[in-house]
Design a protein around this motif. Sequence first.
Motif, PDB file in Angstrom:
ATOM      1  N   ALA A  21       6.274  59.735 -26.257  1.00 16.93           N
ATOM      2  CA  ALA A  21       6.519  60.320 -27.576  1.00 16.93           C
ATOM      3  C   ALA A  21       7.842  59.838 -28.164  1.00 16.93           C
ATOM      4  N   VAL A  22       8.855  59.714 -27.335  1.00 11.79           N
ATOM      5  CA  VAL A  22      10.163  59.247 -27.807  1.00 11.79           C
ATOM      6  C   VAL A  22      10.202  57.731 -27.603  1.00 11.79           C
ATOM      7  N   SER A  23       9.629  57.038 -28.566  1.00 16.38           N
ATOM      8  CA  SER A  23       9.556  55.571 -28.448  1.00 16.38           C
ATOM      9  C   SER A  23       9.404  54.957 -29.842  1.00 16.38           C
ATOM     10  N   PRO A  24       9.691  53.678 -29.982  1.00 17.79           N
ATOM     11  CA  PRO A  24      10.222  52.804 -28.941  1.00 17.79           C
ATOM     12  C   PRO A  24      11.658  53.167 -28.608  1.00 17.79           C
ATOM     13  N   ARG A  25      11.992  53.015 -27.334  1.00 16.44           N
ATOM     14  CA  ARG A  25      13.332  53.349 -26.876  1.00 16.44           C
ATOM     15  C   ARG A  25      14.152  52.069 -26.750  1.00 16.44           C
ATOM     16  N   PRO A  26      15.320  52.007 -27.391  1.00 23.66           N
ATOM     17  CA  PRO A  26      16.150  50.817 -27.248  1.00 23.66           C
ATOM     18  C   PRO A  26      16.601  50.656 -25.806  1.00 23.66           C
ATOM     19  N   ILE A  27      16.961  49.444 -25.446  1.00 22.12           N
ATOM     20  CA  ILE A  27      17.340  49.140 -24.073  1.00 22.12           C
ATOM     21  C   ILE A  27      18.792  48.685 -24.024  1.00 22.12           C
ATOM     22  N   ALA A  28      19.575  49.369 -23.216  1.00 23.59           N
ATOM     23  CA  ALA A  28      20.954  48.949 -22.958  1.00 23.59           C
ATOM     24  C   ALA A  28      20.938  48.092 -21.707  1.00 23.59           C
ATOM     25  N   TYR A  44      18.680  49.921 -19.098  1.00 23.38           N
ATOM     26  CA  TYR A  44      18.460  51.366 -19.226  1.00 23.38           C
ATOM     27  C   TYR A  44      17.746  51.623 -20.545  1.00 23.38           C
ATOM     28  N   SER A  45      16.531  52.182 -20.464  1.00 21.77           N
ATOM     29  CA  SER A  45      15.783  52.438 -21.693  1.00 21.77           C
ATOM     30  C   SER A  45      15.976  53.868 -22.185  1.00 21.77           C
ATOM     31  N   ASN A  60      21.577  56.886 -19.887  1.00 15.69           N
ATOM     32  CA  ASN A  60      21.288  57.946 -18.932  1.00 15.69           C
ATOM     33  C   ASN A  60      20.734  57.365 -17.646  1.00 15.69           C
ATOM     34  N   SER A  61      21.233  57.880 -16.517  1.00 14.22           N
ATOM     35  CA  SER A  61      20.835  57.397 -15.205  1.00 14.22           C
ATOM     36  C   SER A  61      20.414  58.576 -14.344  1.00 14.22           C
ATOM     37  N   VAL A  84      27.534  46.714 -22.903  1.00 14.68           N
ATOM     38  CA  VAL A  84      26.126  46.852 -23.290  1.00 14.68           C
ATOM     39  C   VAL A  84      25.743  45.601 -24.060  1.00 14.68           C
ATOM     40  N   SER A  85      24.728  44.903 -23.574  1.00 19.92           N
ATOM     41  CA  SER A  85      24.186  43.739 -24.274  1.00 19.92           C
ATOM     42  C   SER A  85      22.827  44.120 -24.832  1.00 19.92           C
ATOM     43  N   VAL A  86      22.565  43.720 -26.071  1.00 24.27           N
ATOM     44  CA  VAL A  86      21.313  44.061 -26.743  1.00 24.27           C
ATOM     45  C   VAL A  86      20.216  43.104 -26.278  1.00 24.27           C
TER      46      VAL A  86
END
Length: 197
Positions: A21-28, A44-45, A60-61, A84-86
């Motif tokens: 439901a919480v998507s798309p989630r960006p990725i760090a 980390y998504s 978050n981990s 953090v790289s995109v």
Amino acid sequence: MPEFETADLTERERARIVKTAVSPRPIAWVGTTSPDGVDNLAPYSSYNYVSSAEPVVVFNSPNADHGGLKDSARNALDTEEFTVSVVTEPLLETMDATAERLGPEESEFDAFDVERAPSKTVTPPRVADALVSMECTLHDAVEVHDRLMVLGDVTRFHVADDALVDGKIDSQNVPTVGRLGGPFYTASTPLPFERQN
């Protein structure tokens, strides 16, 4: 429409619904350096920004009670620094490979031939091929149930010339990748729609 009481679902079922439901989630793509000098790189998504005027980002981990902290989170706490790289489409396959769990004495940069770029304000390197990356110092860390939220003050931005139009970053030139529920990713393709408000 089916309804579900959260308490009636298994942990896996709850996670699947919320992650879809919480998507798309960006990725760090988080870069850290351990106190022993080992460079770590992991995606980390569960990631976003918290403040923009004074930029703060968060990833978050799993926390110590739920499988133990991942190397990136532990390093960020120990050294109070991370990058953090995109993640963009050309980097998808390599980013996915770095999700493999290696020992803390091993570097994903080395194991997966990811070129490092030096940072200016922090020790951990960045991903050289990333169109956008950020150098961060630890702002805070907060435990929320099964997660540790790691918040970082952004001290420096790196933006590739290819991402800029008239000196400003343009999302049409940054084909970011997001995580969907399950094993799926998605690429951002701007819609032919302009926000009115």
